[in-house]
Design an enzyme around this catalytic site. Structure first.
Site, mmCIF file in Angstrom:
data_model
loop_
_atom_site.group_PDB
_atom_site.id
_atom_site.type_symbol
_atom_site.label_atom_id
_atom_site.label_comp_id
_atom_site.label_asym_id
_atom_site.label_seq_id
_atom_site.Cartn_x
_atom_site.Cartn_y
_atom_site.Cartn_z
ATOM 1 N N LYS A 1 38.612 30.849 18.137
ATOM 2 C CA LYS A 1 39.990 30.477 17.826
ATOM 3 C C LYS A 1 40.184 30.665 16.324
ATOM 4 O O LYS A 1 39.432 30.120 15.518
ATOM 5 C CB LYS A 1 40.269 29.021 18.206
ATOM 6 C CG LYS A 1 41.667 28.528 17.832
ATOM 7 C CD LYS A 1 41.921 27.149 18.406
ATOM 8 C CE LYS A 1 41.206 26.076 17.628
ATOM 9 N NZ LYS A 1 41.863 25.787 16.323
ATOM 10 N N GLU B 1 37.847 29.002 10.445
ATOM 11 C CA GLU B 1 38.702 29.049 9.260
ATOM 12 C C GLU B 1 38.114 30.155 8.390
ATOM 13 O O GLU B 1 37.171 29.949 7.637
ATOM 14 C CB GLU B 1 38.703 27.701 8.531
ATOM 15 C CG GLU B 1 39.700 27.658 7.379
ATOM 16 C CD GLU B 1 39.723 26.311 6.692
ATOM 17 O OE1 GLU B 1 39.462 26.277 5.472
ATOM 18 O OE2 GLU B 1 39.977 25.300 7.370
ATOM 19 N N HIS C 1 36.169 18.144 13.321
ATOM 20 C CA HIS C 1 36.701 18.735 12.085
ATOM 21 C C HIS C 1 35.594 18.780 11.035
ATOM 22 O O HIS C 1 34.826 17.830 10.884
ATOM 23 C CB HIS C 1 37.878 17.894 11.580
ATOM 24 C CG HIS C 1 38.486 18.393 10.311
ATOM 25 N ND1 HIS C 1 39.060 19.644 10.197
ATOM 26 C CD2 HIS C 1 38.593 17.820 9.086
ATOM 27 C CE1 HIS C 1 39.504 19.810 8.965
ATOM 28 N NE2 HIS C 1 39.231 18.721 8.264
ATOM 29 N N ASN C 2 35.485 19.906 10.320
ATOM 30 C CA ASN C 2 34.414 20.080 9.321
ATOM 31 C C ASN C 2 33.052 19.708 9.912
ATOM 32 O O ASN C 2 32.294 18.920 9.337
ATOM 33 C CB ASN C 2 34.691 19.230 8.074
ATOM 34 C CG ASN C 2 35.855 19.775 7.258
ATOM 35 O OD1 ASN C 2 36.324 20.888 7.474
ATOM 36 N ND2 ASN C 2 36.344 18.989 6.320
ATOM 37 N N ASP D 1 33.983 26.941 8.838
ATOM 38 C CA ASP D 1 34.679 27.484 7.662
ATOM 39 C C ASP D 1 33.798 28.567 7.040
ATOM 40 O O ASP D 1 32.714 28.263 6.536
ATOM 41 C CB ASP D 1 34.935 26.388 6.630
ATOM 42 C CG ASP D 1 35.949 25.364 7.112
ATOM 43 O OD1 ASP D 1 36.416 25.506 8.256
ATOM 44 O OD2 ASP D 1 36.264 24.434 6.357
ATOM 45 N N GLU E 1 34.377 23.249 14.296
ATOM 46 C CA GLU E 1 35.016 24.031 13.229
ATOM 47 C C GLU E 1 33.970 24.747 12.388
ATOM 48 O O GLU E 1 32.923 24.183 12.065
ATOM 49 C CB GLU E 1 35.863 23.131 12.336
ATOM 50 C CG GLU E 1 36.649 23.925 11.294
ATOM 51 C CD GLU E 1 37.537 23.032 10.451
ATOM 52 O OE1 GLU E 1 38.593 23.515 10.029
ATOM 53 O OE2 GLU E 1 37.164 21.875 10.182
ATOM 54 N N LYS F 1 43.130 32.562 13.077
ATOM 55 C CA LYS F 1 44.484 32.997 12.745
ATOM 56 C C LYS F 1 44.841 34.241 13.544
ATOM 57 O O LYS F 1 44.079 35.203 13.602
ATOM 58 C CB LYS F 1 44.594 33.295 11.252
ATOM 59 C CG LYS F 1 46.010 33.609 10.791
ATOM 60 C CD LYS F 1 46.058 33.828 9.292
ATOM 61 C CE LYS F 1 45.853 32.526 8.554
ATOM 62 N NZ LYS F 1 46.040 32.704 7.090
ATOM 63 N N SER G 1 0.815 -1.213 0.000
ATOM 64 C CA SER G 1 0.000 0.000 0.000
ATOM 65 C C SER G 1 0.850 1.265 0.000
ATOM 66 O O SER G 1 0.339 2.371 -0.138
ATOM 67 C CB SER G 1 -0.911 0.012 1.239
ATOM 68 O OG SER G 1 -0.124 0.039 2.425
ATOM 69 N N HIS H 1 32.486 23.782 2.740
ATOM 70 C CA HIS H 1 33.846 23.324 2.481
ATOM 71 C C HIS H 1 34.312 23.959 1.179
ATOM 72 O O HIS H 1 33.907 23.538 0.094
ATOM 73 C CB HIS H 1 33.866 21.796 2.398
ATOM 74 C CG HIS H 1 35.221 21.211 2.602
ATOM 75 N ND1 HIS H 1 35.614 20.017 2.046
ATOM 76 C CD2 HIS H 1 36.292 21.657 3.314
ATOM 77 C CE1 HIS H 1 36.856 19.758 2.404
ATOM 78 N NE2 HIS H 1 37.288 20.731 3.172
#
Length: 299
Positions: A253, A204, A125-126, A157, A155, A255, A7, A170
């Site tokens: 956090k 990032e 990560h990512n 980006d 993270e 650069k 069904s 990404h």
């Protein structure tokens, strides 16, 4: 397979069949059959044997078995007979009572007053990716899952997005894109559901200065007082603050531009994040000196 009526929907017994197929654990069923005489249920004494031989319980096992049956057996008929079906057995093994982990260790029992860098930090990560790193889907769900599992560093980006709105994805891939403000809203909502200790946003950053300004506004407006924007006491620290001191706080956090001392005096970088001429010259001189030392040593 479960839709025997064809069904297009699962109804009644069909859904029960689907659920049992989805939750079937062959290794659990084998153990169940090893202790069950008829392969359909564990009697009270059979369950006691399992607790003693496999779970290594030695005290009050019969009383414990009756209590576990009362808590995890879904069939009222089986409960009255002090028996455990395969469903009840599986529910017990997947519960806290069946876990190998010592539940008394769930609260944080380590000393959390050392500098932050003295600890291992559960990191992701990512975090935004739900699938592969080339064509996968980006979603705020990734942040929710990570934070609800106790992750303390995620993270982000960031890239320039349409209409002045920073986006997260990404870079240089075919992964989907999500708005930076949606990510921060999700982090704000779920950051401290599992733990009160600090959350680190690992940025990032690929955004232009204009969209970096937008990012700053988003961070401040959504996170408010949770966001760490300066040292805790307003003075240059000699070491990092502790997790205890940073309870309920969110740290950025990224650069480093200039040194910490520069933020308390004249900036050593221009607004675009480029090193000043004086600093650049110093780096060149240092490199020349290093090369001269090599020449002298060869001579």
């Amino acid at each position: 397979m479960a839709d025997r009526s064809e069904s297009g929907t699962l109804e009644g017994e069909e859904f029960v069949m689907f659920y049992k197929a989805l939750t079937q654990r062959d290794e659990v069923f084998k153990i169940f059959q090893d202790f069950s005489k008829d392969g359909k249920k564990l009697t009270l004494l059979e369950f006691v044997d399992f607790l003693r031989q496999e779970q290594l319980e030695v005290e009050n096992t019969e009383e414990m078995a009756m209590d576990l049956i009362a808590r995890y057996e879904p069939s009222e008929t089986a409960k009255k007979r002090h028996a455990l079906s395969i469903d009840g057995f599986l529910m017990y093994l997947c519960s806290v009572d069946g876990a190998i982990f010592n539940v008394s260790h769930e609260p944080v029992y380590q000393e959390m007053k050392q500098p932050l860098c003295h600890y291992f930090i559960s990191s992701s990560h990512n975090t935004y990716l739900m699938e592969d790193q080339i064509r996968g889907q980006s979603s705020v769900e990734g942040y929710i899952r990570a934070l609800m599992r106790g992750c303390r560093c995620v993270e982000v980006d960031t890239w320039d997005g349409p209409n002045g709105e920073p986006i997260v994805y990404h870079g240089h891939t075919f992964t989907s894109k999500i708005f930076f403000k949606d990510v921060i809203s999700a982090i704000n909502k779920y950051a401290f559901r599992v733990s009160e200790f600090p959350v680190i946003l690992s940025l990032e950053n690929h955004c232009s200065v204009e969209q970096q300004d937008t990012m700053a506004q988003i961070l401040k407006s959504i996170l408010g007082e949770k966001l760490v924007t300066g040292t805790l006491d307003g003075r240059i620290p000699v070491h990092l603050p502790s997790p205890e001191e940073l309870r309920g706080k969110i740290i950025l956090k990224g650069k480093k531009i200039g040194s910490l001392e520069d933020s308390y005096g004249e900036p050593s970088v221009d607004p675009d994040g480029e090193v000043s001429e004086e600093e650049d010259g110093a780096e060149v001189d240092e490199e020349n000196i290093h090369n001269e030392d090599k020449k002298e040593s060869k001579a």
